[in-house]
Design a protein around this motif. Structure first.
Motif, short mmCIF file in Angstrom:
data_model
loop_
_atom_site.label_atom_id
_atom_site.label_comp_id
_atom_site.label_asym_id
_atom_site.label_seq_id
_atom_site.Cartn_x
_atom_site.Cartn_y
_atom_site.Cartn_z
N TRP A 74 0.84 -1.19 0.00
CA TRP A 74 0.00 0.00 0.00
C TRP A 74 0.88 1.24 0.00
O TRP A 74 1.84 1.33 0.76
N PHE A 75 0.52 2.21 -0.86
CA PHE A 75 1.28 3.46 -1.02
C PHE A 75 0.36 4.65 -0.76
O PHE A 75 -0.81 4.63 -1.13
N ASP A 76 0.92 5.70 -0.16
CA ASP A 76 0.14 6.92 0.06
C ASP A 76 0.14 7.76 -1.21
O ASP A 76 0.72 7.37 -2.24
N SER B 133 1.76 10.31 -2.02
CA SER B 133 3.10 10.73 -2.43
C SER B 133 3.93 9.58 -2.99
O SER B 133 5.07 9.78 -3.40
N GLY B 134 3.40 8.37 -2.96
CA GLY B 134 4.12 7.22 -3.48
C GLY B 134 4.98 6.50 -2.45
O GLY B 134 5.76 5.62 -2.79
N ASN B 135 4.85 6.88 -1.17
CA ASN B 135 5.62 6.24 -0.11
C ASN B 135 4.93 4.95 0.34
O ASN B 135 3.71 4.91 0.48
N LEU B 136 5.72 3.92 0.57
CA LEU B 136 5.19 2.67 1.08
C LEU B 136 4.70 2.89 2.50
O LEU B 136 5.44 3.36 3.36
N VAL B 137 3.42 2.56 2.76
CA VAL B 137 2.86 2.76 4.10
C VAL B 137 2.45 1.44 4.75
O VAL B 137 2.13 1.43 5.94
N GLY B 138 2.46 0.34 4.01
CA GLY B 138 2.13 -0.95 4.59
C GLY B 138 2.24 -2.06 3.57
O GLY B 138 2.29 -1.82 2.37
#
Length: 76
Positions: free
Chosen positions: A37-39, A41-46
């Motif tokens: 899962w990505f936010d 902004s494209g950051n991995l969040v889970g």
């Protein structure tokens, strides 16, 4: 009329919970699966990782954009 609204809402919640768990099923035997899962902004969040031996490893939040990758397990 009120009972109809309550029943409709209950059916909607049940349908959404079933749809939300469809990705969480273990992959076929002989494969491993990564659900990331990505936010915005494209950051991995889970993530959820189904290992080759069927174990499930999780980390972080399961909200945002989902990417699912499946690959064959290495042969012994």
């Amino acid at each position: 009329m009120r009972i109809k609204s309550v029943l409709s809402a209950a059916a909607l919640v049940a349908g959404l919970s079933i749809a939300g768990t469809s990705v969480a099923n273990a992959p076929p035997y002989g494969t491993e699966q990564f659900e990331e899962w990505f936010d915005a902004s494209g950051n991995l969040v889970g993530y959820v990782h189904w290992t080759c031996d069927g174990h499930r490893e999780t980390w972080g939040s399961r909200n945002g954009r989902l990417e699912v990758t499946r690959r064959a397990c290495p042969q012994p």
